[in-house]
Design a protein around this motif. Structure first.
Motif, PDB file in Angstrom:
ATOM      1  N   ASN A   9       0.824  -1.210   0.000  1.00 57.28           N
ATOM      2  CA  ASN A   9       0.000   0.000   0.000  1.00 57.28           C
ATOM      3  C   ASN A   9       0.859   1.262   0.000  1.00 57.28           C
ATOM      4  OD1 ASN A   9      -2.597   1.217  -0.016  1.00 57.28           O
ATOM      5  ND2 ASN A   9      -2.380   1.713   2.169  1.00 57.28           N
ATOM      6  N   VAL A  10       2.041   1.156  -0.579  1.00 55.47           N
ATOM      7  CA  VAL A  10       2.948   2.309  -0.622  1.00 55.47           C
ATOM      8  C   VAL A  10       3.246   2.655  -2.072  1.00 55.47           C
ATOM      9  CG1 VAL A  10       5.199   3.229   0.045  1.00 55.47           C
ATOM     10  CG2 VAL A  10       3.984   1.659   1.583  1.00 55.47           C
ATOM     11  N   LEU A  11       3.111   3.933  -2.403  1.00 58.60           N
ATOM     12  CA  LEU A  11       3.475   4.441  -3.721  1.00 58.60           C
ATOM     13  C   LEU A  11       4.851   5.091  -3.626  1.00 58.60           C
ATOM     14  CD1 LEU A  11       2.708   5.134  -6.679  1.00 58.60           C
ATOM     15  CD2 LEU A  11       1.776   7.293  -5.798  1.00 58.60           C
ATOM     16  N   TYR A  12       5.757   4.679  -4.496  1.00 59.04           N
ATOM     17  CA  TYR A  12       7.111   5.221  -4.546  1.00 59.04           C
ATOM     18  C   TYR A  12       7.246   6.037  -5.834  1.00 59.04           C
ATOM     19  CZ  TYR A  12       8.111   1.512  -1.120  1.00 59.04           C
ATOM     20  OH  TYR A  12       8.113   0.676  -0.020  1.00 59.04           O
ATOM     21  N   THR A  13       7.683   7.277  -5.724  1.00 56.48           N
ATOM     22  CA  THR A  13       7.997   8.089  -6.900  1.00 56.48           C
ATOM     23  C   THR A  13       9.496   8.348  -6.904  1.00 56.48           C
ATOM     24  OG1 THR A  13       7.407  10.094  -5.652  1.00 56.48           O
ATOM     25  CG2 THR A  13       5.743   9.171  -7.137  1.00 56.48           C
ATOM     26  N   LEU A  14      10.085   8.385  -8.127  1.00 49.68           N
ATOM     27  CA  LEU A  14      11.546   8.428  -8.225  1.00 49.68           C
ATOM     28  C   LEU A  14      12.006   9.520  -9.182  1.00 49.68           C
ATOM     29  CD1 LEU A  14      10.582   5.131  -8.290  1.00 49.68           C
ATOM     30  CD2 LEU A  14      13.008   4.940  -7.755  1.00 49.68           C
ATOM     31  N   SER A  15      12.997  10.270  -8.739  1.00 51.98           N
ATOM     32  CA  SER A  15      13.736  11.211  -9.574  1.00 51.98           C
ATOM     33  C   SER A  15      15.210  10.874  -9.421  1.00 51.98           C
ATOM     34  CB  SER A  15      13.460  12.658  -9.135  1.00 51.98           C
ATOM     35  OG  SER A  15      13.882  12.868  -7.796  1.00 51.98           O
ATOM     36  N   ASP A  16      16.083  11.632 -10.070  1.00 52.45           N
ATOM     37  CA  ASP A  16      17.516  11.368  -9.931  1.00 52.45           C
ATOM     38  C   ASP A  16      17.984  11.536  -8.490  1.00 52.45           C
ATOM     39  OD1 ASP A  16      17.974  10.797 -12.611  1.00 52.45           O
ATOM     40  OD2 ASP A  16      18.252  12.909 -13.120  1.00 52.45           O
TER      41      ASP A  16
END
Length: 711
Positions: free
Chosen positions: A658-665
């Protein structure tokens, strides 16, 4: 005088245009051959290349190191807790994984950040932490994870100063290239790390190949990589494809087709068993033009590129269909005699043009007018016919089975391919959608080829004047979006491979650059909204209902921002996160809005005001519902450049449990999936200075060119 000029121009412009057409073509009749020796390879290149140029490839290696998260201490024991439900990379074919800049296995996240690959203990999110960093001293392109093996791909570019020495490279003698003080070199690497201890990755296999990384796929335990190496020449020297350190023969097996070309590439296909590093890789090298698009099924690689039919074909066709019918028989016989001589193409064309000009100059005004009208009508018909024929896509079919790579056959269809989604394999049939013709007479087509790559069915001339923007094959259907002013979505039936047919179509404003299947009756399109005149506006998502195939409907849509709003997902489907069961859709968005309306918003571009992830709820009944937005921008500075295009720009998203991970550099951010409430964040080791460091760490190397003079 004006009539005379027009008359001559109608006939002669066609001949001049033909002389400018590329003169290369691989026929489906051509057979695959293998060079017997280095001398045969050199002779073939010298005799057949229309435009081969002097340049050189160099040899360079890179240093890699794994950085433990807690240097000098005992390895950190990672939590054994793992999410039972987690997302994977958005791929085209189930069971055929595609490399990307981020992977996860429900417990760990593996992500490219600058010049490093970072391993993060990401679940549970509250305890997330970096476990290790792999420094590559150059920017990795993509990665795979397969149980306890991490595969990293990348390119490196070096400049080599002239040094007058000789050295050995593996088993090959080498010599120094001399004409210029510096030389540019490109090579690619495939590195396999043992990450059974995530705090201490160990390099288990390291391959280096001259050329540029093109693409890769993973099927089971095998990773298949395609590397394009331009065929360069220096005097009598041709650098050969080498996979270090596994090339053991002096002259490798190189397969080719006996046809001339403007330029050649060594297309290297490499199979690596990532879970048995002691097994030597399989390498097959084909000398072909540069691979432009790639489709991979569970059993085959299809490499495609655009070619042009030989100008000789069109010259003869032009003479037969345009010139001969409009001139007297004695002039026609003279033209035919010239055509059958041993003169060069250019010489024949010049002589024919002179005959036509002389003939037209001896006509009276009425005869010239008649000739001009007849020639013009035939010329227009001729141009329409060759617009479809002059451009073709060559497809090479190569079988994959574990460590076995075997060339099967090739096929050819008119037009050019947009991307990998324009191709598909189903029930041993290969399907491909193309756009052909020039910008004034473009048409769109779909072809079905059998296992021998023979065309058995086709639908042609769809949406004249438009071009394909997206295609998606789903079992025995195809969905095709074309665009010029409005967006026709075509539904094409492929149940009978020999008789594909359009079932229905829908015209709506805007265009879809990517189509994603929801179920057998629904499909999502993402792209741009547009005016009725075809001018792009904001980002658009559409939900199409194709239950009634003759009357597809757009049942839900959402427009984000104004003209200039964009998304990584429009160029890279890996940036698109969707799960129907969770009712989840996440899209990275660069938001542009028009602040000052000058009265003509259709022509205005908006100002960039925000970048991050848009999180939507989804169902086929209610469509798209915006849950919220997540940004990695520094607080209070959301309008900075780094937030738009740079290191703070959100490029990917994934979920574990139930965790959303968003990624940038620079960051991995964790939010509760249902409420988007913040949980945690990890700052990644990316810095802008890494780009400068890459240059400073690249020390001059000796430029060498493998030669085979002793063979």
């Amino acid at each position: 005088m004006k009539t005379e000029i027009v008359t001559v121009a109608v006939l002669l412009v066609g001949l001049v245009a033909l002389s400018m057409l590329p003169s290369n073509h691989i026929s489906t009749e051509d057979k695959l051959k293998k060079f017997a020796s280095y001398d045969e390879l050199k002779s073939f290149i010298k005799e057949n290349s229309e435009n081969y140029m002097g340049n050189y490839y160099g040899v360079g290696m890179m240093e890699t190191r794994a950085l433990a998260a807690d240097a000098g201490n005992a390895p950190v024991a990672a939590s054994a807790q793992k999410a039972t439900d987690f997302s994977t990379t958005n791929v085209q074919v189930r069971g055929v994984d595609e490399a990307d800049i981020v992977k996860n296995d429900g417990k760990y996240i593996y992500v490219v950040s600058g010049t490093k690959v970072v391993i993060v203990d990401a679940f549970p999110a509250e305890n997330a932490k970096i476990l290790s960093e792999i420094e590559l001293n150059t920017t990795p392109r993509n990665i795979f994870i397969n149980n306890d093996k991490l595969v990293v791909f990348g390119d490196e570019y070096n400049s080599y100063p002239y040094v007058g020495v000789q050295e050995k490279i593996g088993v090959q003698e080498s010599m120094i290239a001399r004409p210029y003080p510096y030389y540019n070199s490109a090579s690619s690497y495939i590195k396999v790390y043992d990450v059974s201890d995530r705090t201490n990755p160990v390099l288990a296999k390291n391959l280096s190949v001259d050329g540029n990384y093109f693409d890769s796929r993973m099927i089971g335990d095998y990773v298949y990589t395609i590397i394009n190496q331009p065929v360069y020449t220096y005097g009598d020297v041709v650098p050969l494809p080498v996979v270090r350190p596994f090339t053991t023969q002096k002259f490798p097996d190189i397969y080719y087709f006996d046809v001339p070309d403007r330029s050649y590439n060594f297309v290297n296909i490499i199979a690596v068993n990532v879970n048995n590093v002691n097994e030597d890789p399989t390498v097959k090298t084909y000398m072909l033009p540069y691979s432009q698009n790639l489709f991979v099924s569970a059993n085959n690689i299809y490499l495609s590129y655009t070619k042009w039919l030989d100008q000789t074909y069109f010259f003869d066709k032009f003479v037969d269909e345009v010139i001969i019918p409009v001139v007297p028989s004695e002039v026609g016989r003279t033209v035919s005699e010239i055509r059958n001589t041993n003169d060069t193409k250019a010489e024949k064309m010049n002589k024919v043009m002179k005959i036509i000009e002389d003939y037209a100059n001896n006509l009276d005004p009425e005869e010239k007018a008649t000739l001009g009208k007849d020639a013009q009508d035939r010329m227009l018909k001729f141009q329409k016919e060759i617009a479809k024929q002059q451009e073709s896509t060559i497809i090479h079919k190569i079988m994959l089975n574990g460590n076995e790579i075997k060339y099967e056959t090739q096929g050819s269809v008119p037009g050019h391919v947009l991307n990998q989604f324009s191709m598909d394999e189903y029930n041993n049939y290969f399907r491909i959608a193309t756009t052909g013709g020039d910008w004034q007479s473009q048409t769109n087509n779909l072809y079905v080829l059998d296992s021998g790559m023979n065309t058995v069915g086709k639908v042609e001339d769809l949406a004249p004047g438009e071009r394909i923007y997206s295609v998606r094959f789903m079992s025995d259907r195809a969905y095709m979006v074309t665009f010029r002013q409005v967006d026709p979505l075509f539904v094409i039936d492929l149940k009978e491979p020999s008789t594909p047919k359009v079932l229905g179509f829908l015209k709506v404003t805007g265009v879809s650059d990517y189509l994603h299947p929801v179920d057998e009756n629904h499909i999502i399109g993402i792209g741009k909204e547009a005016t009725e005149q075809g001018r792009f506006l904001g980002l658009k998502m559409s939900l199409f209902d194709v239950t009634d195939v003759q009357n597809p409907k757009e049942i839900s849509k959402i427009i984000i921002g104004d003209r200039g709003t964009d998304s990584y997902a429009l160029q890279d489907h890996h940036a698109f996160l969707f799960n129907k069961d969770k009712g989840l859709l996440v899209l990275p968005v660069l938001l542009a809005e028009i602040k000052n309306n000058n009265g003509n918003p259709d022509w205005q571009y908006g100002e960039y005001i925000w970048q991050g992830a848009y999180v939507f709820g989804f169902s086929v009944d209610t469509g798209f519902t915006l849950r919220g937005k997540i940004t990695h921008a520094v607080s209070g500075n959301e309008a900075d450049y780094e937030s738009y295009w740079g290191s703070n720009s959100v490029k990917r998203s994934l979920y574990m449990g139930n965790v959303l991970y968003t990624l940038s550099d620079k960051m991995i951010k964790m939010n509760i999936l249902d409420t988007l409430e913040d949980i945690n964040k990890i700052n990644l080791p990316y810095t802008e200075e890494q780009w400068i460091d890459v240059v400073l760490r690249t020390e001059p190397a000796i430029m060498t060119v493998p030669i085979m003079e002793t063979l």
